[in-house]
Design a protein around this motif. Structure first.
Motif, PDB file in Angstrom:
ATOM      1  N   LEU A 166       0.857  -1.310  -0.107  1.00  6.04           N
ATOM      2  CA  LEU A 166       0.052   0.019   0.132  1.00  6.04           C
ATOM      3  C   LEU A 166       0.989   1.351   0.094  1.00  6.04           C
ATOM      4  O   LEU A 166       0.531   2.366  -0.714  1.00  6.04           O
ATOM      5  CB  LEU A 166      -0.913  -0.019   1.105  1.00  6.04           C
ATOM      6  CG  LEU A 166      -2.046  -1.003   1.049  1.00  6.04           C
ATOM      7  CD1 LEU A 166      -2.980  -0.842   2.447  1.00  6.04           C
ATOM      8  CD2 LEU A 166      -2.976  -0.617  -0.077  1.00  6.04           C
ATOM      9  N   MET A 192      -0.643   5.122  -0.148  1.00  4.58           N
ATOM     10  CA  MET A 192      -1.753   4.561   1.100  1.00  4.58           C
ATOM     11  C   MET A 192      -1.120   4.425   2.270  1.00  4.58           C
ATOM     12  O   MET A 192      -0.816   2.884   2.488  1.00  4.58           O
ATOM     13  CB  MET A 192      -2.683   3.727   0.337  1.00  4.58           C
ATOM     14  CG  MET A 192      -3.332   4.119  -0.796  1.00  4.58           C
ATOM     15  SD  MET A 192      -4.303   2.899  -1.790  1.00  4.58           S
ATOM     16  CE  MET A 192      -5.753   2.850  -0.754  1.00  4.58           C
ATOM     17  N   GLU A 193      -0.722   5.151   3.209  1.00  2.47           N
ATOM     18  CA  GLU A 193       0.018   4.787   4.140  1.00  2.47           C
ATOM     19  C   GLU A 193      -1.000   4.263   5.386  1.00  2.47           C
ATOM     20  O   GLU A 193      -1.780   5.284   5.702  1.00  2.47           O
ATOM     21  CB  GLU A 193       1.046   5.776   4.764  1.00  2.47           C
ATOM     22  CG  GLU A 193       1.962   6.277   3.921  1.00  2.47           C
ATOM     23  CD  GLU A 193       3.147   5.567   3.971  1.00  2.47           C
ATOM     24  OE1 GLU A 193       3.286   4.668   4.923  1.00  2.47           O
ATOM     25  OE2 GLU A 193       4.159   5.896   2.867  1.00  2.47           O
ATOM     26  N   ILE A 194      -0.899   3.003   5.919  1.00  8.89           N
ATOM     27  CA  ILE A 194      -1.606   2.842   7.098  1.00  8.89           C
ATOM     28  C   ILE A 194      -0.733   2.134   8.234  1.00  8.89           C
ATOM     29  O   ILE A 194       0.685   1.707   7.864  1.00  8.89           O
ATOM     30  CB  ILE A 194      -2.708   1.660   6.708  1.00  8.89           C
ATOM     31  CG1 ILE A 194      -1.919   0.379   6.449  1.00  8.89           C
ATOM     32  CG2 ILE A 194      -3.477   2.109   5.675  1.00  8.89           C
ATOM     33  CD1 ILE A 194      -2.951  -0.957   6.252  1.00  8.89           C
ATOM     34  N   LEU A 206     -10.569   0.535   2.365  1.00 10.68           N
ATOM     35  CA  LEU A 206      -9.393   1.570   1.866  1.00 10.68           C
ATOM     36  C   LEU A 206      -9.636   2.424   0.739  1.00 10.68           C
ATOM     37  O   LEU A 206      -9.244   3.589   0.801  1.00 10.68           O
ATOM     38  CB  LEU A 206      -8.025   0.569   1.415  1.00 10.68           C
ATOM     39  CG  LEU A 206      -7.559  -0.338   2.187  1.00 10.68           C
ATOM     40  CD1 LEU A 206      -6.721  -1.536   1.505  1.00 10.68           C
ATOM     41  CD2 LEU A 206      -6.577   0.420   3.074  1.00 10.68           C
ATOM     42  N   GLU A 207     -10.580   2.168  -0.184  1.00  9.91           N
ATOM     43  CA  GLU A 207     -10.794   3.189  -1.354  1.00  9.91           C
ATOM     44  C   GLU A 207     -11.646   4.152  -0.790  1.00  9.91           C
ATOM     45  O   GLU A 207     -11.554   5.363  -1.364  1.00  9.91           O
ATOM     46  CB  GLU A 207     -11.735   2.141  -2.359  1.00  9.91           C
ATOM     47  CG  GLU A 207     -10.484   1.344  -3.128  1.00  9.91           C
ATOM     48  CD  GLU A 207     -11.180   0.367  -4.331  1.00  9.91           C
ATOM     49  OE1 GLU A 207     -10.553  -0.258  -5.163  1.00  9.91           O
ATOM     50  OE2 GLU A 207     -12.299   0.683  -4.393  1.00  9.91           O
ATOM     51  N   ASP A 214     -11.718   5.351   2.424  1.00 10.05           N
ATOM     52  CA  ASP A 214     -10.841   6.004   3.295  1.00 10.05           C
ATOM     53  C   ASP A 214      -9.729   6.898   2.521  1.00 10.05           C
ATOM     54  O   ASP A 214      -9.357   8.089   3.033  1.00 10.05           O
ATOM     55  CB  ASP A 214     -10.100   5.129   4.291  1.00 10.05           C
ATOM     56  CG  ASP A 214     -11.199   4.714   5.507  1.00 10.05           C
ATOM     57  OD1 ASP A 214     -12.114   5.135   5.382  1.00 10.05           O
ATOM     58  OD2 ASP A 214     -10.595   3.646   6.232  1.00 10.05           O
ATOM     59  N   PHE A 215      -9.486   6.324   1.649  1.00 13.59           N
ATOM     60  CA  PHE A 215      -8.261   7.143   0.965  1.00 13.59           C
ATOM     61  C   PHE A 215      -8.797   7.766  -0.451  1.00 13.59           C
ATOM     62  O   PHE A 215      -7.999   8.679  -0.940  1.00 13.59           O
ATOM     63  CB  PHE A 215      -6.929   6.194   0.467  1.00 13.59           C
ATOM     64  CG  PHE A 215      -6.061   5.705   1.642  1.00 13.59           C
ATOM     65  CD1 PHE A 215      -5.243   6.625   2.101  1.00 13.59           C
ATOM     66  CD2 PHE A 215      -6.637   4.501   2.465  1.00 13.59           C
ATOM     67  CE1 PHE A 215      -4.335   6.238   3.396  1.00 13.59           C
ATOM     68  CE2 PHE A 215      -5.709   4.495   3.566  1.00 13.59           C
ATOM     69  CZ  PHE A 215      -4.680   5.116   3.966  1.00 13.59           C
ATOM     70  N   GLN A 257      -9.342   6.836  -3.295  1.00 13.29           N
ATOM     71  CA  GLN A 257      -8.403   6.173  -4.542  1.00 13.29           C
ATOM     72  C   GLN A 257      -8.775   4.627  -4.669  1.00 13.29           C
ATOM     73  O   GLN A 257      -8.878   4.064  -3.992  1.00 13.29           O
ATOM     74  CB  GLN A 257      -6.886   6.540  -4.755  1.00 13.29           C
ATOM     75  CG  GLN A 257      -6.101   5.810  -3.658  1.00 13.29           C
ATOM     76  CD  GLN A 257      -4.626   6.362  -3.678  1.00 13.29           C
ATOM     77  OE1 GLN A 257      -4.358   7.248  -3.310  1.00 13.29           O
ATOM     78  NE2 GLN A 257      -3.927   5.350  -4.387  1.00 13.29           N
ATOM     79  N   LEU A 273      -7.776   0.832  -5.860  1.00 12.48           N
ATOM     80  CA  LEU A 273      -6.717  -0.007  -5.726  1.00 12.48           C
ATOM     81  C   LEU A 273      -6.628  -0.352  -7.242  1.00 12.48           C
ATOM     82  O   LEU A 273      -7.455  -0.466  -8.004  1.00 12.48           O
ATOM     83  CB  LEU A 273      -6.851  -1.152  -4.730  1.00 12.48           C
ATOM     84  CG  LEU A 273      -6.680  -1.096  -3.462  1.00 12.48           C
ATOM     85  CD1 LEU A 273      -7.056  -2.186  -2.801  1.00 12.48           C
ATOM     86  CD2 LEU A 273      -5.293  -0.479  -3.167  1.00 12.48           C
TER      87      LEU A 273
END
Length: 243
Positions: free
Chosen positions: A30, A35-37, A58-59, A61-62, A64, A66
């Protein structure tokens, strides 16, 4: 036969010490996408969940998507890491061989990943014909569907099942199914919780909604002999993405 009529094991973080490895590879891949987690995000939003629900989170929250092929690329990298570093949980093989009742594996992992993980660790012979994945039901954990599906395969009532889980997502699914659930804290990803277990065994943070917590499969046979240990926790509402 005293005790549960069926024991249902999660795989990652219970049978195999995989979650810390998975988190490391996933976070690295990521980060290459910007996409830093951190580990806390991974534990809250990824641990115990099927990939489609992780992708959706993820998509969202960020903001964007994948890239196409990300899952396959990640799984290839993960299997390379697994082939080098993946280990079976200590004492789990002996504990399963001592079981005098049916047992089954229920996981959110994709079938291909599960097959590879079991082959790498040598658990495939113990679980041949005894595996179910979230791909077999409409909703993955924390919905109860997978656990109820497994119980139906054996014609066992939910209240007569015992689920062994490490994640709160899995625990919630077992509870929603009306099953007893014990939390295993022996994986590397839960080492801080396991360290606190001797001092505070009833701490809600350690139990995560389970009936009890333990950190070694060397204890498992003795724990089964003391079944049920405490009243069954009633089913609880759940929220989660569909499979």
């Amino acid at each position: 036969m005293a005790g549960p009529a069926l024991v249902i094991f999660d795989c990652d973080g219970v049978l195999i010490d995989s979650e810390a490895l998975s988190a490391s590879v996933f976070m690295e891949e990521l980060a290459l996408l910007g996409m830093e987690i951190d580990l806390d995000y991974f534990a809250r939003n990824c641990l115990g969940r099927a990939f489609p629900s992780v992708r959706a989170r993820l998509e969202r929250d960020f903001g964007q998507a994948l890239p196409e092929g990300f899952e396959a690329h990640y799984r290839t990298k993960l299997m390379t890491r697994f082939s080098r570093d993946l280990k079976v949980m200590p004492e789990v093989v002996e504990a399963i061989r001592r079981l005098d009742r049916p047992y089954h594996l229920a996981t959110s992992s994709a079938p291909a990943r599960l097959a590879q993980s079991l082959a790498i660790t040598g658990l495939n012979t113990l679980f041949e014909g005894r595996c179910s994945t979230a791909s077999e039901v409409r909703r993955g954990k924390p919905a109860p569907d997978l656990f109820l599906h497994v119980a139906a395969l054996y014609d066992v009532a939910p209240q007569d099942c015992l689920v062994i889980e490490d994640s709160e997502v899995g625990i919630a699914g077992a509870r929603a199914a009306g099953m007893r659930v014990w939390r295993f804290l022996g994986g590397a990803h839960l080492a801080p919780l396991a360290a606190a277990l001797p001092q505070t065994p009833q701490d809600p943070a350690l139990l995560g909604g389970a009936d009890l917590a333990f950190d070694s499969f060397a204890q498992f046979t003795a724990l089964l002999s003391a079944w049920p240990l405490r009243p069954l926790i009633q089913s609880s509402p759940f929220s989660g993405a569909s499979k």
